[in-house]
Design an enzyme around this catalytic site. Structure first.
Site, short mmCIF file in Angstrom:
data_model
loop_
_atom_site.label_atom_id
_atom_site.label_comp_id
_atom_site.label_asym_id
_atom_site.label_seq_id
_atom_site.Cartn_x
_atom_site.Cartn_y
_atom_site.Cartn_z
N TYR A 118 -35.41 5.71 27.11
CA TYR A 118 -35.66 4.93 25.92
C TYR A 118 -35.65 3.54 26.51
O TYR A 118 -36.36 2.63 25.88
CB TYR A 118 -34.32 4.92 25.05
N LYS A 170 -38.74 0.67 25.89
CA LYS A 170 -38.51 -0.77 25.14
C LYS A 170 -38.89 -1.69 26.14
O LYS A 170 -39.46 -2.88 25.73
CB LYS A 170 -36.88 -0.90 24.77
N ARG A 224 -19.60 -1.26 26.42
CA ARG A 224 -20.52 -1.74 25.87
C ARG A 224 -20.12 -2.89 24.94
O ARG A 224 -18.95 -3.11 24.44
CB ARG A 224 -20.89 -0.62 24.58
N ASN A 261 -15.89 2.79 25.89
CA ASN A 261 -15.88 3.78 24.97
C ASN A 261 -14.66 4.33 24.71
O ASN A 261 -14.22 4.63 23.51
CB ASN A 261 -17.01 4.80 25.28
N THR A 319 -33.75 -4.71 23.33
CA THR A 319 -32.32 -4.21 23.73
C THR A 319 -31.78 -4.85 25.20
O THR A 319 -32.33 -5.03 25.84
CB THR A 319 -32.04 -2.60 23.68
N ASP A 320 -30.23 -4.91 25.11
CA ASP A 320 -29.65 -5.05 26.26
C ASP A 320 -30.07 -4.18 27.44
O ASP A 320 -30.00 -4.45 28.85
CB ASP A 320 -28.46 -5.38 26.30
N GLU A 321 -30.42 -2.96 26.99
CA GLU A 321 -30.70 -1.85 27.95
C GLU A 321 -31.73 -2.02 28.94
O GLU A 321 -31.76 -1.49 29.95
CB GLU A 321 -30.77 -0.55 27.35
N PRO A 366 -16.09 14.09 21.48
CA PRO A 366 -16.62 14.11 22.75
C PRO A 366 -16.84 12.69 23.41
O PRO A 366 -17.46 11.81 22.77
CB PRO A 366 -17.78 14.92 22.78
N VAL A 367 -15.91 12.29 24.50
CA VAL A 367 -16.29 10.99 25.14
C VAL A 367 -16.73 11.38 26.46
O VAL A 367 -16.44 12.07 27.31
CB VAL A 367 -15.14 10.07 25.33
N TYR A 368 -17.94 10.44 26.66
CA TYR A 368 -18.98 10.90 27.82
C TYR A 368 -18.09 10.51 29.27
O TYR A 368 -17.77 9.37 29.30
CB TYR A 368 -20.10 10.40 28.03
N ILE A 417 -31.05 -1.28 11.56
CA ILE A 417 -30.83 -2.67 11.30
C ILE A 417 -32.03 -3.26 10.57
O ILE A 417 -32.04 -4.18 9.85
CB ILE A 417 -31.28 -2.90 12.82
N LEU A 457 -39.18 -3.77 14.30
CA LEU A 457 -38.10 -2.93 14.64
C LEU A 457 -38.42 -1.40 14.71
O LEU A 457 -37.60 -0.79 15.10
CB LEU A 457 -36.94 -3.11 13.64
N1 LIG Z 1 -29.13 0.02 16.91
C1 LIG Z 1 -28.75 -0.81 17.99
O1 LIG Z 1 -27.81 -0.77 18.40
C2 LIG Z 1 -29.89 -1.54 18.74
C3 LIG Z 1 -29.59 -2.43 19.53
C4 LIG Z 1 -30.67 -3.25 20.37
C5 LIG Z 1 -31.95 -3.07 19.95
N2 LIG Z 1 -32.19 -1.96 18.80
C6 LIG Z 1 -33.73 -2.07 18.51
O2 LIG Z 1 -33.63 -2.35 17.03
C7 LIG Z 1 -34.48 -1.62 16.41
C8 LIG Z 1 -34.01 -1.04 15.35
O3 LIG Z 1 -32.95 0.10 15.82
P1 LIG Z 1 -32.22 0.91 14.86
O4 LIG Z 1 -30.64 1.22 15.42
O5 LIG Z 1 -32.17 0.18 13.37
O6 LIG Z 1 -33.06 2.29 14.51
P2 LIG Z 1 -33.22 3.43 13.75
O7 LIG Z 1 -33.34 4.62 14.56
O8 LIG Z 1 -32.18 3.37 12.72
O9 LIG Z 1 -34.44 2.97 12.87
C9 LIG Z 1 -35.68 2.77 13.33
C10 LIG Z 1 -36.81 2.86 12.20
O10 LIG Z 1 -37.98 2.93 12.78
C11 LIG Z 1 -39.02 3.91 12.16
N3 LIG Z 1 -39.87 4.59 12.90
C12 LIG Z 1 -39.81 5.21 14.08
N4 LIG Z 1 -41.20 5.41 14.58
C13 LIG Z 1 -41.80 4.62 13.76
C14 LIG Z 1 -43.37 4.51 13.70
N5 LIG Z 1 -44.30 5.17 14.58
N6 LIG Z 1 -43.93 3.89 12.46
C15 LIG Z 1 -43.19 3.25 11.91
N7 LIG Z 1 -41.90 3.47 11.65
C16 LIG Z 1 -41.23 4.07 12.49
C17 LIG Z 1 -37.92 4.99 11.75
O11 LIG Z 1 -38.45 5.66 10.59
C18 LIG Z 1 -36.74 4.29 11.37
O12 LIG Z 1 -36.70 3.67 9.96
C19 LIG Z 1 -35.24 -0.55 17.63
O13 LIG Z 1 -36.38 -1.17 17.99
C20 LIG Z 1 -33.99 -0.59 18.50
O14 LIG Z 1 -34.87 -0.36 19.86
C21 LIG Z 1 -31.13 -1.35 18.30
#
Ligand SMILES: NC(=O)c1ccc[n+]([C@@H]2O[C@H](COP(=O)([O-])OP(=O)(O)OC[C@H]3O[C@@H](n4cnc5c(N)ncnc54)[C@H](O)[C@@H]3O)[C@@H](O)[C@H]2O)c1
Length: 362
Positions: free
Chosen positions: A160, A164, A224, A259, A135-137, A215-217, A14, A82
Site C-alpha cells: 500500500y 502511494k 500511530r 495501538n 500518507t505518512d506511511e 485482536p491487537v497485532y 475522508i 483521494l
Molecule cells: N484513512 C486514513 O487514515 C488515511 C491517512 C492518510 C492518507 N489517506 C489517503 O486518503 C485517501 C482517502 O482515504 P480513505 O480512508 O477515505 O479511503 P476509503 O477507502 O474510505 O475511500 C476511498 C474511496 O476511493 C474510491 N475509489 C477506489 N478506487 C477508485 C477508482 N479507481 N476510481 C474512483 N474511485 C475509486 C472508493 O470507492 C472509496 O470511495 C486515500 O488516498 C488514502 O491513501 C488515508
C-alpha cells in the site's frame, strides 16, 4: 457556471468529509468521481447528494474518456485526488489492485488533468491545483524518537505505502515535466464517523459490541498518530485556499498512541456508553495476536510548518473525538449493515495469496 472542485474518492471516508466541508463551508460546488468500490458508498454522502452544489459521477479514475468528459463539462479549478485502495492488510494479501488503482489510476487521472489544464486560459492555468492525498506511511518506519519532515526520503515498506509513494512521485514528475501545479498532502491515521469497518477503530468497536475478541497485532506497542477526519477535511480546504504549488503539506495532530493504549481507551469508553450485559469489562476481550508482516513500528509527522503556512490546526480534542466516534458507530448500526457487504471483521493481511496468472499486455 460557479467555480467547482473535482473530488475523486468523494464517497469514501475522508472524501465524504471533505465534500461536506466544501458544500457547507466554501463557495465552490463539488463534483465527486467515485467508483463505489467496497469502501465507497452513496450513504456516506446522503445529506449532500441532493444539494445543488453537489454533483455525483459514478466512475473510475482510470476511465480516460469519462475523466476527460467530466473535466470539460464541469471545468473545475482544482482536483483533490483521494480515490485509492487504502487498507494495508488487503495490500499484503494482494498487491496488484493497489498498483492498478493507486499508481496506474493516478497516472491516468494526471494525464487527463494535464490535457485539460493545458487548454485553460493563462490566468486559470496559474490558479489551478492538483492536490494529491497521501500518507505518512510513504516515509517508512520510525523508532521511538523523531518525526518525518516534508521532503524526507520515501522508504515505503508495505505494498500500500509503495503504491502511494509511487503516486506521490508521479504528481511531482508531472509538475516537473508538464508544469502541472501539484501539491502533495500527507496525513496521519484518520478516525471518525463513516470509516469502513476494516480499519482499527471501527473494527474494534464493532467486534467489541458483537462479543468477539479484540485482536491487537504483535505486542500492541506499534505507535500511530491520530487526527479527526473533520480536521483533515478543514486542512484540505486550507490547502485549496492557501496552498502553494510544488509544496508538501503534513496534516498531523501530534497525538501519538500505542495501538494497545488506543484499544484500552476504546474499551473504557464502551464500558461507560454501552456496558456489557454481564457487567464485565470489554478489556477482557483483548487478545494479542500474530503480528502483521512487515508491521511498521511508528509513524509521526512534523506538522508545525504546515500549521504556520496554511494557518490551519486540528481542533477536535482527544479523547472527546474518540468518544463521539464510538457514539456514532453505536447509533448507526444501519449504516454498518449497509456498507459491510459481506465483510464481518475477519482477519486480513496474513500474507501473499495465490493469484490467477494473467498477462499485463493489453
Ligand atoms: N484513512 C486514513 O487514515 C488515511 C491517512 C492518510 C492518507 N489517506 C489517503 O486518503 C485517501 C482517502 O482515504 P480513505 O480512508 O477515505 O479511503 P476509503 O477507502 O474510505 O475511500 C476511498 C474511496 O476511493 C474510491 N475509489 C477506489 N478506487 C477508485 C477508482 N479507481 N476510481 C474512483 N474511485 C475509486 C472508493 O470507492 C472509496 O470511495 C486515500 O488516498 C488514502 O491513501 C488515508
Amino acid at each position: 457556471m460557479e467555480p467547482c472542485v473535482l473530488v475523486t474518492g468523494g464517497a469514501g471516508f475522508i472524501g465524504s468529509a471533505l465534500v461536506r466541508q466544501l458544500i457547507y463551508h466554501s463557495p465552490w460546488s463539488v463534483v465527486v468521481l467515485d467508483a463505489l468500490g467496497y469502501a465507497g458508498h452513496r450513504a456516506n454522502l446522503e445529506e449532500v447528494l441532493s444539494h445543488l452544489k453537489c454533483h455525483f459521477v459514478h466512475g473510475d479514475i482510470a476511465q480516460r474518456c469519462l475523466v476527460a468528459e467530466l473535466l470539460e463539462r464541469y471545468r473545475p479549478w482544482a482536483v483533490v485526488h483521494l480515490a485509492a485502495l487504502t487498507h494495508v492488510d488487503r495490500s499484503i494479501d494482494s498487491p496488484e489492485p493497489f498498483v492498478l488503482t493507486n499508481v496506474l489510476g493516478t497516472q491516468r487521472l494526471l494525464e487527463q488533468t494535464v490535457h485539460y489544464w493545458q487548454a485553460l486560459p493563462a490566468k486559470q492555468r496559474k490558479q489551478f491545483r492538483f492536490v494529491h492525498m497521501s500518507t505518512d506511511e510513504v516515509y517508512g518506519s520510525l523508532g521511538p524518537q523523531g518525526r518525518f519532515a516534508p521532503g524526507d526520503p520515501l522508504r515505503p515498506r508495505s505494498p500500500y505505502a509503495a503504491s502511494k509513494a509511487a503516486a506521490d512521485h508521479l504528481v511531482e514528475a508531472f509538475a516537473c515535466t508538464y508544469g502541472l501545479p501539484g501539491i502533495v498532502v500527507r496525513s496521519c491515521n484518520n478516525y471518525g464517523p463513516r470509516q469502513y469497518p476494516e480499519k482499527l477503530i471501527p473494527l474494534m468497536i464493532l467486534r467489541a459490541i458483537g462479543g468477539q475478541e479484540l485482536p491487537v497485532y504483535g505486542t500492541g506497542e506499534n505507535v500511530r498518530e491520530w487526527i479527526h477526519v473533520d480536521d483533515t477535511a478543514r486542512g484540505l480546504q486550507a490547502v485549496l485556499e492557501r496552498g502553494t504549488a510544488g509544496e508538501i503539506y503534513h496534516l498531523g495532530s501530534g497525538l501519538e498512541l500505542a495501538n494497545r493504549d488506543l484499544v484500552n481507551q476504546l474499551c473504557e469508553i464502551l464500558d461507560r456508553l454501552n456496558p456489557r450485559p454481564d457487567g464485565r469489562s470489554y478489556h477482557e476481550q483483548i487478545r494479542l495476536v500474530e503480528d502483521r508482516p512487515g508491521h511498521d513500528f511508528r509513524y509521526a509527522l512534523e506538522s508545525e510548518t504546515t500549521y504556520r503556512r496554511l494557518q490551519w490546526r486540528p481542533r477536535v480534542p482527544w479523547p472527546q473525538g474518540l468518544e463521539q466516534t464510538v457514539r456514532w458507530y453505536l447509533q448507526h448500526q444501519q449504516w454498518v449493515d449497509r456498507v459491510r457487504r459481506g465483510y464481518e471483521g475477519e482477519r486480513l493481511g496474513r500474507g501473499l495469496q495465490k493469484q490467477e496468472s494473467q498477462t499485463l499486455v493489453h
